[in-house]
Design a protein around this motif. Structure first.
Motif, PDB file in Angstrom:
ATOM      1  N   LYS A  86       0.758  -1.129   0.035  1.00 46.93           N
ATOM      2  CA  LYS A  86       0.043  -0.019   0.162  1.00 46.93           C
ATOM      3  C   LYS A  86       0.840   1.176  -0.011  1.00 46.93           C
ATOM      4  O   LYS A  86       0.596   2.227  -0.671  1.00 46.93           O
ATOM      5  CB  LYS A  86      -0.869   0.147   1.301  1.00 46.93           C
ATOM      6  N   SER A  94      -2.288   6.139   2.464  1.00 52.27           N
ATOM      7  CA  SER A  94      -1.626   4.866   3.147  1.00 52.27           C
ATOM      8  C   SER A  94      -0.633   4.867   4.114  1.00 52.27           C
ATOM      9  O   SER A  94      -0.182   4.229   4.870  1.00 52.27           O
ATOM     10  CB  SER A  94      -1.391   3.659   1.927  1.00 52.27           C
ATOM     11  N   SER A 119       2.357   1.854  -3.343  1.00 50.62           N
ATOM     12  CA  SER A 119       1.513   1.555  -4.506  1.00 50.62           C
ATOM     13  C   SER A 119       1.462   2.345  -5.847  1.00 50.62           C
ATOM     14  O   SER A 119       1.538   3.699  -5.466  1.00 50.62           O
ATOM     15  CB  SER A 119       0.085   1.419  -3.786  1.00 50.62           C
ATOM     16  N   SER A 120       1.531   2.201  -6.793  1.00 49.13           N
ATOM     17  CA  SER A 120       1.259   3.026  -8.172  1.00 49.13           C
ATOM     18  C   SER A 120       0.020   3.459  -8.400  1.00 49.13           C
ATOM     19  O   SER A 120      -0.193   4.335  -8.921  1.00 49.13           O
ATOM     20  CB  SER A 120       2.015   2.128  -9.096  1.00 49.13           C
ATOM     21  N   ASN A 121      -0.930   2.979  -7.503  1.00 48.27           N
ATOM     22  CA  ASN A 121      -2.338   3.156  -7.789  1.00 48.27           C
ATOM     23  C   ASN A 121      -2.754   4.511  -6.808  1.00 48.27           C
ATOM     24  O   ASN A 121      -2.474   4.571  -5.604  1.00 48.27           O
ATOM     25  CB  ASN A 121      -3.353   2.000  -7.135  1.00 48.27           C
ATOM     26  N   PRO A 122      -3.292   5.469  -7.614  1.00 47.42           N
ATOM     27  CA  PRO A 122      -3.694   6.889  -6.893  1.00 47.42           C
ATOM     28  C   PRO A 122      -4.747   6.650  -5.532  1.00 47.42           C
ATOM     29  O   PRO A 122      -4.725   7.486  -4.667  1.00 47.42           O
ATOM     30  CB  PRO A 122      -4.501   7.536  -7.874  1.00 47.42           C
ATOM     31  N   ASP A 161      -4.390   4.844  -3.148  1.00 56.73           N
ATOM     32  CA  ASP A 161      -3.868   4.405  -1.826  1.00 56.73           C
ATOM     33  C   ASP A 161      -3.091   5.391  -1.451  1.00 56.73           C
ATOM     34  O   ASP A 161      -2.143   5.543  -0.530  1.00 56.73           O
ATOM     35  CB  ASP A 161      -2.692   3.131  -2.294  1.00 56.73           C
ATOM     36  N   ILE A 162      -3.091   6.660  -1.972  1.00 56.22           N
ATOM     37  CA  ILE A 162      -2.408   7.839  -1.666  1.00 56.22           C
ATOM     38  C   ILE A 162      -2.264   8.163   0.039  1.00 56.22           C
ATOM     39  O   ILE A 162      -1.341   8.499   0.307  1.00 56.22           O
ATOM     40  CB  ILE A 162      -2.923   9.125  -2.250  1.00 56.22           C
TER      41      ILE A 162
END
Lengths: 350, 350, 350, 350
Positions: C89, C100, C92-95, C97-98
C-alpha cells in the motif's frame, strides 16, 4: 553507441568549414585526392548556379594523419571558404564589427529562418541562415569520403543516380525540366537512389530498435537539408502482396542467393548481403528568384523573400551527400561489429 | 543526447516484455487505463488473425510511480505473455530444458532469420525469430503511451490513419483487398499517416545533422518492423516546383500563419508550429500461409518457409506503433529544449 | 560509445529491482548460481544489520537467455523484494492508495533528501529515499556478475579487499572499530581495493579524453552510493619522484615485464597488461541511531534525522559493488575493442 | 545524455589543436581575452621548463560566434603551434615526407608508448606520443574557458590551489621540493584542489548511476593526463564516524544552512548548494632527464628512455585543466536541467 563519431562546424560565408572525426582505426590510407574529387562531385550537376563555379572546394588535413596514414587520433578536415575576404567584417567574431552589415529580416519560406529565429532569439536572420545553409554539406561530403576510404578496404562499393526530376525520368527530360524551371525563376527537387554493394551480412541488429541499420540509414538521409522522404528497396511495397514482394532464398553452389532484391538489402534491421538500395526525395530549393510571400521578422509586415542564389536544382549534389552519409553509417556499423584499432586488425576479413 | 531514454526486452513467447524508461520528470500523472487502451488499439485492425484475439495485453508498473504519479526514478513496465505456460519449457532460461523442442531451421524470406542466424551463430532459428518478431512492439506502444501522457500536458495532440492498402484507398476498398489476400493465403502492407498537432516552434535544430528532428523521426519510424519508407509532408515534393511547394508565410492578427503545410510541420530540421505529418510504408507481412521458397539453414537444401501466423495485414497496428515512436521523439525534444525535473517546472509553458 | 549498456530500476521497498542489459554477445553461458553467489557476497560483511539477514536476494532471468545461453537479445534480470507485501500500500502505483502512509519530512544529512526534494518537488521524502537508497546496488551487482561471466571467457580474474576502516588496518582492528561504532550508535566508512588481472593490453585510449579507461573507471566507482574517492595504483603518487614512481620496462624471454606496478595497470588511459588496481573510499553510512541535527522539509523547524536502519559499516558490500562496476567498464571496453556478436567471434583470443 | 559536447584534435607538434563545441546556447558573450588568459594560466607555474616560455598560446575562433556572441551553431577553436615550421616535414600528412625523420623506438615508462604502440600497431613511437602528450590539454583549457563563460552568467565562481608537492605543503616548501627534483634531473607530481561556488541545488541525480554528478566529475578529472586520484570533500572520510562526517542541516532566516562541508557540495549524486570541492592527485611527470630503464619496441633490447622535455612539475597547469574540465561537467548539467536555446531563456534564473 557510435564508434565513428564526428562533429562539423562552419557558417556558409564564414572563414571555413571544419570537421573532427574521432574513431578511425590507425594505419588507414587517406587519399586526399579522392576526398577532393568527392567535393568536386558535390559541386557539379545540371542546374547548379554561379557560386559553385567560383569555389572549387579542397580539403586540408590538420591532424590525425601522418605520411598519408591515420594515426588513430582524431582527424581534422578543413575546407576554406575562398571568398571569405569579402565577408570578413560581416561574419566577424569580433564585437567591434557589429555594425558592418544591415540585418536580413524577411523569413524565407521553406528555410530554417522562422523557427530558427524564434528558437535562437535572433532578429537578424543571417544569424540563422549562415548555419542552416546547405553549404555545410561540403564538409559532410569530406567526412563521408573518409568513411568511403575505410569501406574500400573491405571491398565495399557505392554509386548513386538521379531517378526523377519534376516529371522527367530520362536525363534529357530531366534537363528540360530544369531548363524550364530556370527560365521561370523557379526551382525543382527530385528523387535519387544510392546503392552500396558487397556488404557483409549482419550489420545492424533487430535486438533493439535503435540498433536497426534501416533506422540509422533513415536518420542519416532524412537529416540532409531538403530531404523529405527515405525509402529502402522496392517503392511499391505498400501495394504488393507478400508473395510478390519477399525475396525468396535459394542456394547455388553452397552459396545463399536471391533472384530479387525488393528488400533493398535489409531484412530485420540487418544487411542480408544483397545491395543496399536507398531512395531519397529532395524538395525543391526554397530560394527562388520569383519571390514567395512572407513577412518581416520584426514588423510582421508582408515582405518578399528574395535572397540571391542561383541554383535551380541540386539533386545531384544531394545524392553525393547521401552517398557520404550512408558511408558514415556503414563505417560505424563495421567498427561496432568487428571492433579494431588499426587496419591490421581486419586482415582476416579481406 | 537523449533525455527520454529507454530499453525494452522480451521474446515473443517468453515470460513477458519489459521496458525501463529513464528520464521522465517527477509528478507526472500516469493513467494506466490510457496505456492499456493504447495496447488494445495495437491489437485491433482489419486483417489481424487469431493470436490477437486470445491475448489482451495489459501493462503492470513495477517501479517509478507512486500513487499515480512519477517519482523521477526509472519507470518499469511489464506486459506478461498470457500463454507463457505453454512455452515455459521451450523458452526456458534453464540449460536442463535444452531438448524441449525441435529446432526450427528454414530461413523465412523477409525476416531476420538468415542474417540473424549468421550474425549470432544460431542453428535453431527460433533463437532469432523470438526477438525479431513484431511482438516486441507491444511494449514499445506502452512506452509511447507514457510519452503521450507527457505530451498531453503541453496540449499536444495526435492521430493516425491508413491511407492505402494494396490498391485500395477507401476503407471499403482496403477491406476488400485484405479479404482477397486472406483468401489467397497471402498478405498485404500499406501506407499510413501519423499527425501531431499544437507543437511548440523550434523542437530540433539545424545546427548539427544529428539534432535535426526530421532525421530523428525518420529513424524512429523506419526502425519499426516491416517499415520501408518514411516521408514528411507532401508526397509530391519530388515533382513540384519551389513556388508550388513552399508554404508561404502570412501574418494575421499578429500571428504567423500559413495557408498550406507541404513541409509537414518541419523546416530546417525544426518544428515550425504547423502539424507534423509523417507517412510510413509497411511492407506485406512476410509470414505467409502460401509458403515461399527458401532453404534449410543447416543442410542448405531447398525447403518451404511455413510458420504459423494468421495475420493478413497489420498496417493499423503499425500506425499505432508509429504514433508511439513519434511521441518518444517529441517527448525527448521537449525535455532537451525545456529541461525540467518535475511537472511544476513547466508551469509557465501551459 | 557504449556497447554494454544497461538501465536499472526499482525502489528500495518496491515490488522488485529490474535491469535490462543490451549488447551482450550471443552464446555466452549464464550461470545463475554465480549471479546469486555475488548477490550473497554483497549482503554479507562485518557490520551489516538486520535487514540483510532477512532478505536473501536471488535473481530471476526474464529474457535474453535460452537453455543457459544468451541469445544476443536484451537480458532482463529481476530481484524481488521479499517483504513487499508489507509495503504494497505504501509504495503502491495506484492513486487510490495515496493516504496509506504518513509523509516522512526530516532531511537526513548525508543523503539525497534535501537536494532531491527540491529537484523533484517532493514534500514526502520517502519519494526521494526509496530510489536514492543503496538498495539499488543489489541489481547493479547482478549486472556486474553478468559482465564478470563475460570476462571469465577471456581469462580475466578479479578480487577485492578492505584496506582500512576507521584507524584499523588489520581485520581484528577493523572489527573492533566497527564494534565500537555500533555500541556508540554511530557508523563507519572505509577504504577498499579492487583488482583485475590478466587483461589484454590496450583497452581504452589516449586519443580522446572520454575514451580513457581510467576516467571511465573513476565514474563507475565514484557513482556508487557513498563513495567519495577513487585512486588508481600507488596512493603516494603525489609525494614520490618520477624515478621512484614510474614502472620501468624490461624484457624477459621476449616478454615485456615490469618489477613494479605503481601505475595500477593503466598508462596513457589504457590497460598496460599489469593488474588494474583501484582504491575507493566510502564515507560512513549516513543513517545513524544517534540522530543528527536537521530540519523539517515543510516547516523548516529543527528536527532529528532518525530513520531506522541497523547497518554500522557496509564497506565490504561496497567493494563487491565496485568489483561489478569495474566488470561492466571492462566488458564494454572489450566489446568496443574486439567487436563480436557471439562468443564464437572471440575464439582467436582465448 | 550530453548537451554540451565537444571533440578535440591535434598532435603535440602538429599544425594546430582544434576543438568543436556543439550545444552552446545562442547570444552568449564570448570574451576571447578571457580564454587567452586561461591559456596563459595553464602555461605558468613553478617547475615548468623551456617550451612553455617559447609558446604563448592564443585561440582563434573559426565558427559559431558573430560580433562577440554565440549563434547557437558549433563553435570552433584553434590554437596554432608556433613552432610548426620546424616540424612541418616530420609531422606531414603527405606520404612523400615519410623519410623525413628517424623513428623513435624506446618505450617511455609512465607514458602511452607501450600500450599505444601495440594497440595501434606502430613501430615509430612518435605516432603515439604526439597525441598522448599533455599538450592537448591546451585546447581542453580553451573549451573549459568557454564553459566558464557560460557558468558566469549564473553567478557561479571557481578557484583552484596546490595542496601538496612532494612533502611540501607551504609554497616555500613546495618550491624547494621542485628545486631539489630539478637539480636531480627528477620530477614531481602533487595534490591540487578545485572549488566551484554558488551552484544551484540539484545538478545531477541519484535516479540512475550514470546521472550522478560525482561520477561525471570523477571521469572528467581522472581523464586528465597523469591524474591518478580524485576525491570529493573531506579526505578523511574513510576514518571518520558518521556523526563526525555528515554535515548537519540547519535553518537560518528561512534558509537552509550547514556549518560544515565534508561532503564537498555533493549528496546523493547531486549538488546540495554548498561549494563543490574536488581534490586530484597528479603523478610525477614521466619524462625524466635521468633516464629510466626500458626496452626498444622493435629489438626488445634494453634501452634508456630519454626524450627531451624540461618540465619538473606541472601540477599548477593540471589544476587549471581540472578547473576547465569541471566547468564542462557543470555547463552540461545546467543545460540538462534548465534546457534553453539562447541566453534569454535563462533570464528567470539570474
Amino acid at each position: 553507441m557510435e564508434k565513428f563519431r564526428f562533429l562539423t562546424s562552419g557558417e556558409s560565408h564564414g572563414k571555413c568549414l571544419t570537421a573532427i572525426i574521432e574513431g578511425l582505426p590507425a594505419n588507414m590510407e587517406i587519399d586526399i585526392d579522392f576526398i577532393n574529387s568527392e567535393l568536386k562531385r558535390r559541386q557539379c550537376g545540371y542546374g547548379r548556379g554561379g557560386r559553385m563555379q567560383i569555389e572549387s572546394d579542397t580539403v586540408e588535413i590538420l591532424s590525425g594523419v601522418r605520411f598519408g596514414k591515420t594515426l588513430g587520433s582524431p582527424v581534422t578536415l578543413v575546407i576554406k571558404n575562398r571568398d571569405f575576404e569579402n565577408w570578413q567584417k560581416i561574419l566577424s567574431s569580433n564585437p567591434k564589427d557589429i555594425n558592418s552589415d544591415k540585418a536580413f529580416t524577411t523569413y524565407r519560406p521553406g528555410h530554417a529562418d522562422y523557427a530558427g529565429s524564434i528558437k535562437y532569439h535572433q532578429k537578424d536572420l543571417r544569424n540563422i541562415l549562415e548555419r542552416s545553409s546547405a553549404r555545410k554539406t561540403a564538409i559532410e561530403v569530406a567526412v563521408g569520403a573518409v568513411a568511403k576510404l575505410f569501406l574500400k578496404n573491405f571491398g565495399i562499393g557505392w554509386s548513386s543516380k538521379i531517378i526523377q526530376i519534376g516529371n522527367g525520368k530520362t536525363e534529357e527530360e530531366m534537363h528540360a525540366e530544369i531548363d524550364r524551371a530556370k527560365e521561370a525563376g523557379d526551382t525543382l527537387g527530385g528523387k535519387f537512389e544510392v546503392r552500396y554493394t558487397n556488404l557483409p551480412v549482419g550489420l545492424g541488429s533487430y535486438v533493439h530498435w535503435d540498433r536497426k541499420i534501416d533506422g540509422r540509414i533513415a536518420q542519416a538521409i532524412m537529416s540532409i537539408p531538403a530531404v523529405k522522404s527515405v525509402s529502402i528497396g522496392n517503392h511499391h511495397a505498400y501495394k504488393m502482396t507478400g508473395s510478390e514482394y519477399h525475396d525468396e532464398i535459394f542456394c547455388e553452389d553452397g552459396k545463399i542467393t536471391r533472384k530479387t532484391n525488393n528488400a533493398g538489402g535489409i531484412e530485420g534491421g540487418m544487411t542480408n548481403g544483397e545491395d543496399i538500395i536507398v531512395t531519397g526525395v529532395m524538395k525543391p530549393i526554397p530560394t527562388l528568384k520569383k519571390p514567395l510571400n512572407s513577412v518581416d521578422c520584426i514588423t510582421h509586415e508582408a515582405s518578399e523573400a528574395h535572397f540571391e542564389r542561383s541554383d535551380t536544382c541540386a539533386v545531384e549534389a544531394c545524392a553525393v551527400v547521401a552517398e557520404g552519409r550512408l558511408a558514415c553509417v556503414l563505417a560505424n556499423e563495421i567498427l561496432l561489429k568487428y571492433g579494431g584499432d588499426c587496419m591490421e586488425d581486419y586482415k582476416h576479413l579481406f
